[in-house]
Design a protein around this motif. Structure first.
Motif, short mmCIF file in Angstrom:
data_model
loop_
_atom_site.label_atom_id
_atom_site.label_comp_id
_atom_site.label_asym_id
_atom_site.label_seq_id
_atom_site.Cartn_x
_atom_site.Cartn_y
_atom_site.Cartn_z
N GLN B 122 0.83 -1.20 0.00
CA GLN B 122 0.00 0.00 0.00
C GLN B 122 0.87 1.26 0.00
O GLN B 122 0.66 2.18 -0.78
CB GLN B 122 -0.95 0.03 1.21
N VAL B 123 1.85 1.28 0.86
CA VAL B 123 2.67 2.48 0.97
C VAL B 123 3.58 2.63 -0.26
O VAL B 123 3.85 3.74 -0.72
CB VAL B 123 3.43 2.52 2.31
N PHE B 126 2.02 4.71 -2.95
CA PHE B 126 2.15 6.16 -2.82
C PHE B 126 3.56 6.62 -3.21
O PHE B 126 3.72 7.66 -3.84
CB PHE B 126 1.77 6.61 -1.41
N SER B 127 4.55 5.82 -2.86
CA SER B 127 5.92 6.13 -3.30
C SER B 127 6.00 6.21 -4.82
O SER B 127 6.67 7.08 -5.38
CB SER B 127 6.91 5.05 -2.83
N THR B 130 4.92 9.60 -5.92
CA THR B 130 5.85 10.70 -5.60
C THR B 130 7.07 10.65 -6.52
O THR B 130 7.69 11.68 -6.77
CB THR B 130 6.36 10.65 -4.13
N GLN B 131 7.43 9.47 -7.05
CA GLN B 131 8.65 9.32 -7.83
C GLN B 131 8.42 9.30 -9.35
O GLN B 131 9.38 9.37 -10.11
CB GLN B 131 9.37 8.02 -7.45
#
Lengths: 297, 297
Positions: B122-123, B126-127, B130-131
Protein backbone atom coordinates in the motif's frame (compact mmCIF):
# COMPACT_ATOMS: atom_id res chain seq x y z
CA UNK A 1 10.48 19.33 31.35
CA UNK A 2 7.04 19.62 29.95
CA UNK A 3 5.40 19.12 26.62
CA UNK A 4 2.07 20.46 27.80
CA UNK A 5 1.71 23.01 25.04
CA UNK A 6 2.32 20.53 22.23
CA UNK A 7 0.32 17.79 23.89
CA UNK A 8 -2.62 20.11 24.36
CA UNK A 9 -2.39 21.33 20.80
CA UNK A 10 -2.22 17.79 19.49
CA UNK A 11 -5.12 16.65 21.66
CA UNK A 12 -7.21 19.48 20.27
CA UNK A 13 -6.32 18.45 16.72
CA UNK A 14 -7.14 14.84 17.52
CA UNK A 15 -10.49 15.87 19.01
CA UNK A 16 -11.22 17.84 15.84
CA UNK A 17 -10.33 14.85 13.68
CA UNK A 18 -12.58 12.62 15.79
CA UNK A 19 -15.41 15.16 15.62
CA UNK A 20 -15.13 15.39 11.85
CA UNK A 21 -14.09 19.05 12.00
CA UNK A 22 -10.92 18.79 9.89
CA UNK A 23 -10.62 18.73 6.09
CA UNK A 24 -10.14 14.95 6.31
CA UNK A 25 -12.75 12.91 8.12
CA UNK A 26 -13.69 9.34 8.78
CA UNK A 27 -17.08 10.59 9.98
CA UNK A 28 -18.23 10.65 6.42
CA UNK A 29 -21.68 9.29 5.69
CA UNK A 30 -20.01 6.76 3.38
CA UNK A 31 -17.99 5.23 6.22
CA UNK A 32 -19.91 2.28 7.70
CA UNK A 33 -21.54 3.39 10.94
CA UNK A 34 -20.30 0.45 12.98
CA UNK A 35 -16.72 0.97 11.77
CA UNK A 36 -16.48 4.47 13.25
CA UNK A 37 -16.37 3.36 16.92
CA UNK A 38 -13.47 1.04 16.09
CA UNK A 39 -11.56 3.91 14.49
CA UNK A 40 -12.37 6.11 17.48
CA UNK A 41 -11.14 3.41 19.84
CA UNK A 42 -7.96 2.91 17.85
CA UNK A 43 -6.85 6.52 17.87
CA UNK A 44 -8.19 7.61 21.27
CA UNK A 45 -5.61 5.64 23.27
CA UNK A 46 -3.16 7.55 25.43
CA UNK A 47 0.12 7.39 23.58
CA UNK A 48 3.30 9.22 24.46
CA UNK A 49 2.78 11.35 21.34
CA UNK A 50 6.52 11.55 20.77
CA UNK A 51 6.09 11.88 17.00
CA UNK A 52 3.60 14.77 17.14
CA UNK A 53 5.81 16.56 19.67
CA UNK A 54 8.73 16.15 17.28
CA UNK A 55 6.73 17.54 14.37
CA UNK A 56 5.85 20.70 16.29
CA UNK A 57 9.28 21.20 17.78
CA UNK A 58 11.23 20.50 14.59
CA UNK A 59 9.08 23.09 12.83
CA UNK A 60 9.71 25.62 15.61
CA UNK A 61 13.45 25.33 15.03
CA UNK A 62 12.94 26.64 11.50
CA UNK A 63 10.21 29.25 11.81
CA UNK A 64 8.03 31.07 14.32
CA UNK A 65 4.31 30.60 14.40
CA UNK A 66 2.43 27.36 14.31
CA UNK A 67 0.57 26.87 11.04
CA UNK A 68 -2.38 24.44 11.05
CA UNK A 69 -0.53 22.22 8.55
CA UNK A 70 1.58 21.02 11.48
CA UNK A 71 -1.51 19.53 13.11
CA UNK A 72 -2.22 17.57 9.96
CA UNK A 73 1.38 16.37 9.78
CA UNK A 74 1.38 15.43 13.47
CA UNK A 75 -1.85 13.51 13.03
CA UNK A 76 -0.48 11.75 9.94
CA UNK A 77 2.54 10.54 11.91
CA UNK A 78 0.44 9.39 14.83
CA UNK A 79 -2.00 7.57 12.53
CA UNK A 80 0.83 5.65 10.88
CA UNK A 81 2.30 4.83 14.29
CA UNK A 82 -1.11 3.73 15.55
CA UNK A 83 -1.81 1.55 12.53
CA UNK A 84 1.56 -0.15 12.97
CA UNK A 85 0.78 -0.96 16.61
CA UNK A 86 -2.63 -2.35 15.65
CA UNK A 87 -1.13 -4.69 13.07
CA UNK A 88 1.84 -5.61 15.29
CA UNK A 89 -0.54 -6.62 18.05
CA UNK A 90 -2.46 -9.08 15.85
CA UNK A 91 -2.40 -12.78 16.80
CA UNK A 92 -0.33 -13.63 13.73
CA UNK A 93 2.25 -11.03 14.75
CA UNK A 94 3.07 -10.24 18.42
CA UNK A 95 -0.30 -11.49 19.70
CA UNK A 96 -0.72 -8.82 22.36
CA UNK A 97 -3.86 -8.42 24.44
CA UNK A 98 -2.97 -5.13 26.04
CA UNK A 99 -1.79 -1.84 24.58
CA UNK A 100 -1.57 1.53 26.26
CA UNK A 101 -3.38 0.01 29.23
CA UNK A 102 -6.43 -1.10 27.25
CA UNK A 103 -7.40 -4.23 25.34
CA UNK A 104 -5.84 -4.22 21.87
CA UNK A 105 -8.17 -3.39 19.00
CA UNK A 106 -8.58 -6.98 17.84
CA UNK A 107 -9.54 -7.95 21.41
CA UNK A 108 -11.96 -5.06 21.89
CA UNK A 109 -13.51 -5.61 18.42
CA UNK A 110 -12.26 -8.45 16.23
CA UNK A 111 -9.31 -9.37 14.06
CA UNK A 112 -10.81 -8.45 10.70
CA UNK A 113 -11.80 -5.04 12.01
CA UNK A 114 -8.28 -4.52 13.37
CA UNK A 115 -6.73 -5.37 10.00
CA UNK A 116 -9.06 -3.00 8.17
CA UNK A 117 -8.77 -0.14 10.65
CA UNK A 118 -4.99 -0.40 10.37
CA UNK A 119 -5.17 -0.37 6.58
CA UNK A 120 -7.49 2.62 6.63
CA UNK A 121 -5.45 4.62 9.13
CA UNK A 122 -2.37 4.25 6.98
CA UNK A 123 -4.08 5.69 3.94
CA UNK A 124 -5.81 8.37 6.01
CA UNK A 125 -2.33 9.59 6.97
CA UNK A 126 -1.57 10.32 3.33
CA UNK A 127 -4.93 12.04 2.93
CA UNK A 128 -4.04 14.29 5.85
CA UNK A 129 -1.01 15.59 3.98
CA UNK A 130 -2.79 16.10 0.67
CA UNK A 131 -5.42 18.18 2.53
CA UNK A 132 -3.29 20.08 5.08
CA UNK A 133 -3.95 23.80 4.63
CA UNK A 134 -1.29 26.25 3.52
CA UNK A 135 1.36 23.97 2.05
CA UNK A 136 2.77 24.18 -1.45
CA UNK A 137 2.35 21.12 -3.66
CA UNK A 138 6.12 20.69 -3.52
CA UNK A 139 6.00 20.51 0.27
CA UNK A 140 3.17 17.99 0.16
CA UNK A 141 4.99 15.73 -2.28
CA UNK A 142 8.21 15.92 -0.28
CA UNK A 143 6.35 15.11 2.94
CA UNK A 144 4.47 12.20 1.38
CA UNK A 145 7.69 10.88 -0.12
CA UNK A 146 9.40 10.98 3.29
CA UNK A 147 6.47 9.41 5.07
CA UNK A 148 6.09 6.62 2.53
CA UNK A 149 9.81 5.79 2.52
CA UNK A 150 9.76 5.69 6.31
CA UNK A 151 6.74 3.39 6.46
CA UNK A 152 7.55 0.92 3.71
CA UNK A 153 9.67 -2.15 3.04
CA UNK A 154 12.93 -0.33 3.69
CA UNK A 155 11.45 1.40 6.74
CA UNK A 156 8.88 0.46 9.35
CA UNK A 157 7.36 -2.57 7.61
CA UNK A 158 10.78 -3.99 6.79
CA UNK A 159 11.89 -3.41 10.38
CA UNK A 160 8.86 -5.17 11.76
CA UNK A 161 9.61 -8.10 9.47
CA UNK A 162 13.23 -8.19 10.61
CA UNK A 163 12.11 -8.13 14.21
CA UNK A 164 9.74 -11.02 13.65
CA UNK A 165 12.35 -12.99 11.76
CA UNK A 166 14.92 -12.39 14.48
CA UNK A 167 12.81 -13.77 17.31
CA UNK A 168 14.57 -16.75 18.77
CA UNK A 169 17.82 -16.02 16.91
CA UNK A 170 20.96 -14.21 18.03
CA UNK A 171 21.30 -10.76 16.55
CA UNK A 172 24.53 -8.91 17.06
CA UNK A 173 24.57 -5.23 17.96
CA UNK A 174 24.81 -4.02 14.35
CA UNK A 175 21.87 -6.16 13.30
CA UNK A 176 19.83 -5.04 16.30
CA UNK A 177 20.60 -1.40 15.50
CA UNK A 178 19.67 -1.87 11.83
CA UNK A 179 16.39 -3.47 12.79
CA UNK A 180 15.42 -0.69 15.19
CA UNK A 181 16.55 2.03 12.80
CA UNK A 182 13.91 0.69 10.43
CA UNK A 183 11.19 -0.44 12.82
CA UNK A 184 10.88 2.67 14.97
CA UNK A 185 13.71 4.97 13.88
CA UNK A 186 12.43 5.63 10.37
CA UNK A 187 9.12 7.05 11.56
CA UNK A 188 10.79 9.23 14.19
CA UNK A 189 13.05 10.62 11.46
CA UNK A 190 9.98 11.20 9.30
CA UNK A 191 8.30 13.14 12.12
CA UNK A 192 11.23 15.51 12.39
CA UNK A 193 11.52 15.75 8.60
CA UNK A 194 7.83 16.53 8.09
CA UNK A 195 7.91 19.28 10.69
CA UNK A 196 11.02 20.72 9.11
CA UNK A 197 9.65 20.57 5.57
CA UNK A 198 6.28 22.05 6.57
CA UNK A 199 8.14 24.96 8.19
CA UNK A 200 10.20 25.56 5.05
CA UNK A 201 13.57 24.31 6.30
CA UNK A 202 16.65 24.52 4.06
CA UNK A 203 18.30 21.28 3.06
CA UNK A 204 21.14 22.01 5.47
CA UNK A 205 18.70 22.54 8.34
CA UNK A 206 16.87 19.37 7.38
CA UNK A 207 20.15 17.46 7.41
CA UNK A 208 20.98 18.59 10.94
CA UNK A 209 17.49 17.70 12.05
CA UNK A 210 17.79 14.28 10.45
CA UNK A 211 21.09 13.49 12.19
CA UNK A 212 19.45 14.46 15.48
CA UNK A 213 16.43 12.27 14.70
CA UNK A 214 18.52 9.22 13.84
CA UNK A 215 20.19 9.32 17.24
CA UNK A 216 17.11 9.95 19.34
CA UNK A 217 15.30 7.20 17.45
CA UNK A 218 17.90 4.68 18.51
CA UNK A 219 18.08 6.10 22.03
CA UNK A 220 14.33 5.70 22.30
CA UNK A 221 14.66 2.00 21.61
CA UNK A 222 17.57 1.47 24.00
CA UNK A 223 15.46 2.99 26.77
CA UNK A 224 12.47 0.86 25.73
CA UNK A 225 14.61 -2.24 26.20
CA UNK A 226 15.79 -1.05 29.60
CA UNK A 227 12.24 -0.26 30.69
CA UNK A 228 11.03 -3.64 29.46
CA UNK A 229 13.37 -5.30 31.93
CA UNK A 230 12.78 -2.87 34.79
CA UNK A 231 9.04 -2.36 34.56
CA UNK A 232 6.10 -4.55 35.20
CA UNK A 233 2.90 -4.57 33.18
CA UNK A 234 1.16 -2.03 35.40
CA UNK A 235 3.47 0.92 34.83
CA UNK A 236 4.32 0.10 31.22
CA UNK A 237 0.71 -0.20 30.08
CA UNK A 238 1.65 -3.27 28.08
CA UNK A 239 2.82 -6.73 28.96
CA UNK A 240 6.27 -6.28 30.54
CA UNK A 241 9.24 -8.65 30.29
CA UNK A 242 7.95 -9.93 26.96
CA UNK A 243 11.24 -9.52 25.15
CA UNK A 244 13.02 -11.94 27.42
CA UNK A 245 10.13 -14.39 27.32
CA UNK A 246 10.21 -14.29 23.51
CA UNK A 247 13.99 -14.71 23.40
CA UNK A 248 14.45 -11.47 21.55
CA UNK A 249 17.84 -9.84 21.39
CA UNK A 250 17.73 -6.44 23.11
CA UNK A 251 20.25 -3.78 24.00
CA UNK A 252 20.12 -5.12 27.55
CA UNK A 253 20.72 -8.73 26.54
CA UNK A 254 23.67 -7.67 24.38
CA UNK A 255 25.20 -4.92 26.53
CA UNK A 256 23.83 -5.52 30.03
CA UNK A 257 21.81 -2.89 31.90
CA UNK A 258 24.78 -0.61 32.58
CA UNK A 259 26.08 -1.00 29.05
CA UNK A 260 22.66 -0.14 27.64
CA UNK A 261 22.44 2.95 29.85
CA UNK A 262 25.88 4.04 28.65
CA UNK A 263 24.81 3.50 25.03
CA UNK A 264 21.74 5.67 25.59
CA UNK A 265 24.02 8.37 26.98
CA UNK A 266 26.28 8.21 23.93
CA UNK A 267 23.30 8.47 21.60
CA UNK A 268 22.01 11.48 23.54
CA UNK A 269 25.37 13.21 23.19
CA UNK A 270 25.42 12.51 19.47
CA UNK A 271 21.89 13.86 19.06
CA UNK A 272 22.84 17.05 20.89
CA UNK A 273 26.04 17.44 18.84
CA UNK A 274 24.05 17.15 15.61
CA UNK A 275 22.11 20.25 16.62
CA UNK A 276 25.10 22.49 17.29
CA UNK A 277 24.57 24.40 14.05
CA UNK A 278 20.97 25.21 14.93
CA UNK A 279 21.61 27.41 17.96
CA UNK A 280 19.23 28.10 20.81
CA UNK A 281 16.16 27.76 18.61
CA UNK A 282 16.79 24.04 18.86
CA UNK A 283 16.55 23.98 22.66
CA UNK A 284 13.04 22.51 22.62
CA UNK A 285 14.35 19.58 20.57
CA UNK A 286 17.29 19.17 22.95
CA UNK A 287 14.73 18.89 25.71
CA UNK A 288 12.97 16.08 23.84
CA UNK A 289 16.26 14.20 23.49
CA UNK A 290 16.94 14.47 27.22
CA UNK A 291 13.39 13.43 28.02
CA UNK A 292 13.62 10.35 25.83
CA UNK A 293 16.68 9.15 27.69
CA UNK A 294 15.40 10.07 31.16
CA UNK A 295 11.84 8.74 30.77
CA UNK A 296 10.52 6.13 33.18
CA UNK A 297 7.75 4.72 30.99
CA UNK B 1 -10.96 -7.18 -28.56
CA UNK B 2 -7.45 -7.13 -27.33
CA UNK B 3 -5.51 -5.32 -24.69
CA UNK B 4 -2.20 -6.78 -25.80
CA UNK B 5 -0.42 -3.48 -26.13
CA UNK B 6 -1.34 -2.27 -22.66
CA UNK B 7 -0.81 -5.67 -21.08
CA UNK B 8 2.62 -5.95 -22.63
CA UNK B 9 3.52 -2.45 -21.56
CA UNK B 10 2.33 -3.11 -18.03
CA UNK B 11 4.16 -6.45 -17.84
CA UNK B 12 7.36 -4.70 -18.88
CA UNK B 13 6.86 -2.10 -16.16
CA UNK B 14 6.15 -4.81 -13.60
CA UNK B 15 9.30 -6.68 -14.65
CA UNK B 16 11.27 -3.47 -14.23
CA UNK B 17 9.79 -2.94 -10.77
CA UNK B 18 10.66 -6.50 -9.80
CA UNK B 19 14.18 -6.14 -11.19
CA UNK B 20 14.73 -2.93 -9.21
CA UNK B 21 15.06 -0.85 -12.38
CA UNK B 22 12.47 1.82 -11.55
CA UNK B 23 12.90 4.89 -9.36
CA UNK B 24 11.06 3.02 -6.59
CA UNK B 25 12.36 -0.36 -5.53
CA UNK B 26 11.81 -2.98 -2.92
CA UNK B 27 15.12 -4.53 -3.96
CA UNK B 28 16.87 -2.11 -1.69
CA UNK B 29 19.67 -3.45 0.46
CA UNK B 30 17.68 -2.29 3.48
CA UNK B 31 14.74 -4.56 2.66
CA UNK B 32 15.14 -7.87 4.48
CA UNK B 33 16.40 -10.47 2.01
CA UNK B 34 13.83 -13.10 2.92
CA UNK B 35 10.99 -10.60 2.54
CA UNK B 36 11.75 -9.96 -1.14
CA UNK B 37 10.54 -13.36 -2.43
CA UNK B 38 7.23 -12.81 -0.66
CA UNK B 39 6.82 -9.43 -2.36
CA UNK B 40 7.78 -11.00 -5.69
CA UNK B 41 5.23 -13.76 -5.17
CA UNK B 42 2.53 -11.27 -4.21
CA UNK B 43 2.83 -9.09 -7.29
CA UNK B 44 3.77 -11.73 -9.87
CA UNK B 45 0.32 -13.36 -9.96
CA UNK B 46 -1.63 -13.25 -13.19
CA UNK B 47 -4.33 -10.66 -12.62
CA UNK B 48 -6.74 -9.30 -15.19
CA UNK B 49 -4.89 -5.96 -14.98
CA UNK B 50 -8.14 -4.06 -15.51
CA UNK B 51 -6.90 -1.08 -13.48
CA UNK B 52 -3.61 -0.66 -15.39
CA UNK B 53 -5.47 -0.96 -18.69
CA UNK B 54 -7.83 1.78 -17.51
CA UNK B 55 -4.93 4.03 -16.54
CA UNK B 56 -3.36 3.76 -19.99
CA UNK B 57 -6.59 4.08 -21.92
CA UNK B 58 -8.01 6.95 -19.86
CA UNK B 59 -4.78 8.85 -20.48
CA UNK B 60 -4.96 8.13 -24.21
CA UNK B 61 -8.38 9.81 -24.36
CA UNK B 62 -6.76 13.05 -23.24
CA UNK B 63 -3.39 13.13 -24.96
CA UNK B 64 -1.23 11.27 -27.45
CA UNK B 65 1.99 9.60 -26.42
CA UNK B 66 2.54 7.40 -23.43
CA UNK B 67 4.69 9.07 -20.78
CA UNK B 68 6.50 6.77 -18.31
CA UNK B 69 4.48 8.31 -15.46
CA UNK B 70 1.58 6.17 -16.63
CA UNK B 71 3.53 3.03 -15.81
CA UNK B 72 4.09 4.28 -12.29
CA UNK B 73 0.41 5.13 -11.92
CA UNK B 74 -0.64 1.76 -13.35
CA UNK B 75 1.70 -0.01 -10.94
CA UNK B 76 0.40 2.05 -8.02
CA UNK B 77 -3.16 1.00 -8.78
CA UNK B 78 -2.22 -2.64 -9.18
CA UNK B 79 -0.21 -2.62 -5.95
CA UNK B 80 -3.17 -1.24 -3.99
CA UNK B 81 -5.47 -3.80 -5.61
CA UNK B 82 -2.99 -6.58 -4.84
CA UNK B 83 -2.55 -5.54 -1.21
CA UNK B 84 -6.33 -5.50 -0.76
CA UNK B 85 -6.60 -9.06 -2.09
CA UNK B 86 -3.82 -10.23 0.21
CA UNK B 87 -5.53 -8.80 3.28
CA UNK B 88 -9.01 -9.94 2.15
CA UNK B 89 -7.71 -13.49 1.78
CA UNK B 90 -6.43 -13.66 5.38
CA UNK B 91 -7.99 -16.23 7.74
CA UNK B 92 -9.62 -13.46 9.80
CA UNK B 93 -11.23 -12.05 6.66
CA UNK B 94 -12.40 -14.26 3.74
CA UNK B 95 -10.02 -17.11 4.61
CA UNK B 96 -9.19 -18.04 1.04
CA UNK B 97 -6.55 -20.62 0.11
CA UNK B 98 -6.48 -19.91 -3.59
CA UNK B 99 -6.09 -16.70 -5.56
CA UNK B 100 -5.40 -16.29 -9.25
CA UNK B 101 -4.87 -20.03 -9.44
CA UNK B 102 -2.11 -20.12 -6.82
CA UNK B 103 -1.99 -20.51 -3.05
CA UNK B 104 -2.74 -17.21 -1.34
CA UNK B 105 0.23 -15.37 0.13
CA UNK B 106 -0.47 -16.39 3.73
CA UNK B 107 -0.62 -20.05 2.59
CA UNK B 108 2.53 -19.85 0.48
CA UNK B 109 4.41 -17.96 3.24
CA UNK B 110 2.67 -17.17 6.51
CA UNK B 111 0.06 -14.85 7.95
CA UNK B 112 2.39 -12.30 9.48
CA UNK B 113 4.28 -11.99 6.20
CA UNK B 114 1.01 -11.54 4.32
CA UNK B 115 -0.09 -8.74 6.67
CA UNK B 116 3.26 -6.96 6.31
CA UNK B 117 3.55 -7.40 2.55
CA UNK B 118 0.05 -5.94 2.19
CA UNK B 119 0.96 -2.99 4.40
CA UNK B 120 4.15 -2.39 2.47
CA UNK B 121 2.53 -2.63 -0.97
CA UNK B 122 0.00 0.00 0.00
CA UNK B 123 2.67 2.48 0.97
CA UNK B 124 4.81 1.56 -2.04
CA UNK B 125 1.89 2.66 -4.23
CA UNK B 126 2.15 6.16 -2.82
CA UNK B 127 5.92 6.13 -3.30
CA UNK B 128 5.36 5.26 -6.97
CA UNK B 129 3.42 8.46 -7.47
CA UNK B 130 5.85 10.70 -5.60
CA UNK B 131 8.65 9.32 -7.83
CA UNK B 132 6.92 9.00 -11.22
CA UNK B 133 8.94 10.96 -13.78
CA UNK B 134 7.60 14.02 -15.58
CA UNK B 135 4.64 15.00 -13.42
CA UNK B 136 4.10 18.38 -11.81
CA UNK B 137 3.81 18.46 -8.03
CA UNK B 138 0.19 19.50 -8.49
CA UNK B 139 -0.51 16.38 -10.53
CA UNK B 140 1.19 14.18 -7.94
CA UNK B 141 -0.82 15.66 -5.08
CA UNK B 142 -4.08 15.33 -7.00
CA UNK B 143 -3.29 11.72 -7.89
CA UNK B 144 -2.32 10.82 -4.33
CA UNK B 145 -5.45 12.53 -3.04
CA UNK B 146 -7.63 10.51 -5.40
CA UNK B 147 -5.85 7.26 -4.65
CA UNK B 148 -6.02 7.74 -0.89
CA UNK B 149 -9.71 8.67 -0.95
CA UNK B 150 -10.44 5.63 -3.07
CA UNK B 151 -8.55 3.27 -0.76
CA UNK B 152 -9.66 4.51 2.64
CA UNK B 153 -12.55 4.28 5.05
CA UNK B 154 -15.01 5.85 2.61
CA UNK B 155 -13.61 3.76 -0.24
CA UNK B 156 -12.11 0.31 -0.54
CA UNK B 157 -11.48 -0.37 3.16
CA UNK B 158 -14.96 0.80 4.11
CA UNK B 159 -16.44 -1.34 1.34
CA UNK B 160 -14.59 -4.40 2.52
CA UNK B 161 -15.88 -3.77 6.03
CA UNK B 162 -19.45 -3.40 4.72
CA UNK B 163 -19.09 -6.62 2.79
CA UNK B 164 -17.86 -8.47 5.86
CA UNK B 165 -20.59 -7.00 8.03
CA UNK B 166 -23.25 -7.93 5.46
CA UNK B 167 -22.34 -11.62 5.29
CA UNK B 168 -25.33 -13.61 6.48
CA UNK B 169 -27.66 -10.61 6.35
CA UNK B 170 -30.10 -9.48 3.67
CA UNK B 171 -28.87 -6.46 1.74
CA UNK B 172 -31.26 -4.77 -0.64
CA UNK B 173 -30.12 -3.65 -4.07
CA UNK B 174 -29.22 -0.11 -2.96
CA UNK B 175 -27.10 -1.40 -0.10
CA UNK B 176 -25.41 -3.95 -2.34
CA UNK B 177 -24.65 -1.24 -4.89
CA UNK B 178 -23.28 1.10 -2.20
CA UNK B 179 -21.04 -1.65 -0.88
CA UNK B 180 -19.61 -2.51 -4.28
CA UNK B 181 -19.20 1.13 -5.24
CA UNK B 182 -16.81 1.38 -2.30
CA UNK B 183 -15.19 -2.04 -2.28
CA UNK B 184 -14.19 -2.32 -5.94
CA UNK B 185 -15.75 0.71 -7.66
CA UNK B 186 -13.67 3.35 -5.89
CA UNK B 187 -10.35 1.93 -7.07
CA UNK B 188 -11.61 1.52 -10.65
CA UNK B 189 -12.64 5.19 -10.58
CA UNK B 190 -9.22 6.06 -9.20
CA UNK B 191 -7.51 4.19 -12.06
CA UNK B 192 -9.39 6.22 -14.64
CA UNK B 193 -8.86 9.43 -12.68
CA UNK B 194 -5.11 8.90 -12.29
CA UNK B 195 -4.68 8.22 -16.00
CA UNK B 196 -6.70 11.32 -16.80
CA UNK B 197 -4.82 13.54 -14.36
CA UNK B 198 -1.40 12.27 -15.48
CA UNK B 199 -2.36 13.11 -19.07
CA UNK B 200 -3.43 16.63 -18.10
CA UNK B 201 -7.20 16.24 -18.48
CA UNK B 202 -9.51 19.22 -17.92
CA UNK B 203 -11.98 19.00 -15.09
CA UNK B 204 -14.77 18.49 -17.62
CA UNK B 205 -12.92 15.61 -19.25
CA UNK B 206 -12.19 14.13 -15.83
CA UNK B 207 -15.89 14.33 -14.97
CA UNK B 208 -16.91 12.42 -18.09
CA UNK B 209 -14.26 9.83 -17.36
CA UNK B 210 -15.46 9.52 -13.79
CA UNK B 211 -19.09 8.95 -14.81
CA UNK B 212 -17.87 6.23 -17.16
CA UNK B 213 -15.76 4.67 -14.42
CA UNK B 214 -18.60 4.59 -11.91
CA UNK B 215 -20.74 2.57 -14.29
CA UNK B 216 -18.11 0.11 -15.42
CA UNK B 217 -17.08 -0.42 -11.80
CA UNK B 218 -20.58 -1.58 -10.93
CA UNK B 219 -20.89 -3.59 -14.14
CA UNK B 220 -17.66 -5.36 -13.28
CA UNK B 221 -19.17 -6.54 -10.01
CA UNK B 222 -22.47 -7.63 -11.54
CA UNK B 223 -20.52 -9.82 -13.95
CA UNK B 224 -18.38 -11.14 -11.10
CA UNK B 225 -21.54 -12.26 -9.33
CA UNK B 226 -22.85 -13.93 -12.49
CA UNK B 227 -19.52 -15.69 -13.06
CA UNK B 228 -19.40 -16.85 -9.45
CA UNK B 229 -22.61 -18.76 -10.03
CA UNK B 230 -21.75 -20.02 -13.50
CA UNK B 231 -18.12 -20.95 -13.08
CA UNK B 232 -16.36 -23.63 -11.18
CA UNK B 233 -13.08 -23.20 -9.36
CA UNK B 234 -10.98 -24.34 -12.29
CA UNK B 235 -11.90 -21.61 -14.75
CA UNK B 236 -12.27 -18.85 -12.16
CA UNK B 237 -8.88 -19.42 -10.54
CA UNK B 238 -10.44 -19.01 -7.13
CA UNK B 239 -12.96 -21.00 -5.15
CA UNK B 240 -16.22 -20.74 -7.08
CA UNK B 241 -19.74 -20.63 -5.66
CA UNK B 242 -18.40 -19.12 -2.43
CA UNK B 243 -20.91 -16.29 -2.33
CA UNK B 244 -23.85 -18.63 -2.11
CA UNK B 245 -22.10 -20.81 0.44
CA UNK B 246 -21.38 -17.74 2.57
CA UNK B 247 -24.97 -16.49 2.25
CA UNK B 248 -23.83 -13.26 0.70
CA UNK B 249 -26.30 -11.08 -1.14
CA UNK B 250 -25.31 -10.79 -4.80
CA UNK B 251 -26.82 -9.26 -7.91
CA UNK B 252 -27.86 -12.77 -8.89
CA UNK B 253 -29.52 -13.56 -5.56
CA UNK B 254 -31.42 -10.25 -5.69
CA UNK B 255 -32.23 -10.03 -9.41
CA UNK B 256 -31.86 -13.57 -10.71
CA UNK B 257 -29.44 -14.47 -13.50
CA UNK B 258 -31.46 -12.81 -16.26
CA UNK B 259 -32.10 -9.74 -14.14
CA UNK B 260 -28.39 -9.45 -13.35
CA UNK B 261 -27.51 -9.72 -17.05
CA UNK B 262 -30.02 -6.99 -17.86
CA UNK B 263 -28.54 -4.80 -15.12
CA UNK B 264 -25.06 -5.27 -16.59
CA UNK B 265 -26.44 -4.21 -19.95
CA UNK B 266 -27.98 -1.06 -18.47
CA UNK B 267 -24.71 -0.18 -16.75
CA UNK B 268 -22.82 -0.67 -20.01
CA UNK B 269 -25.20 1.68 -21.82
CA UNK B 270 -24.79 4.28 -19.09
CA UNK B 271 -20.99 3.99 -19.26
CA UNK B 272 -21.06 4.49 -23.02
CA UNK B 273 -23.44 7.43 -22.73
CA UNK B 274 -21.11 9.13 -20.24
CA UNK B 275 -18.43 9.17 -22.92
CA UNK B 276 -20.49 10.85 -25.64
CA UNK B 277 -18.68 14.15 -25.15
CA UNK B 278 -15.26 12.56 -25.63
CA UNK B 279 -15.62 11.51 -29.26
CA UNK B 280 -13.77 8.72 -31.01
CA UNK B 281 -10.66 9.17 -28.87
CA UNK B 282 -12.62 7.36 -26.19
CA UNK B 283 -13.16 4.24 -28.33
CA UNK B 284 -10.47 2.27 -26.48
CA UNK B 285 -12.34 2.91 -23.21
CA UNK B 286 -15.62 1.88 -24.84
CA UNK B 287 -13.93 -1.36 -25.74
CA UNK B 288 -12.97 -1.90 -22.10
CA UNK B 289 -16.58 -1.37 -21.03
CA UNK B 290 -17.82 -3.93 -23.55
CA UNK B 291 -15.11 -6.37 -22.53
CA UNK B 292 -16.02 -6.08 -18.85
CA UNK B 293 -19.60 -7.03 -19.57
CA UNK B 294 -18.75 -9.79 -22.07
CA UNK B 295 -15.92 -11.43 -20.14
CA UNK B 296 -16.11 -15.10 -19.22
CA UNK B 297 -13.67 -15.09 -16.31
Amino acid sequence: MTFDRELQRFDTAMQQLMAGELLVSYRDSAVPRTLVPAIDYAIAGEGKRIRPILVYRAAAVIADGAPPALDYAALALELVHTYSLIHDDLPAMDDDDLRRGRPTLHRAFNEATAILVGDGLQVQAFSMITQAPGLTSEQRVEMIARLSEASGFSGMVGGQYRDMEATGTDLDLDELQAMHAMKTGALIRAAVALGGIAAGGTSQQLQSLDAYAQHIGLAFQVIDDILDVESDSATLGKTGGKDEAAHKATYVSLLGLDGARAEAGRLLDAALAAMDALGSRADPLREVARFIVARKH
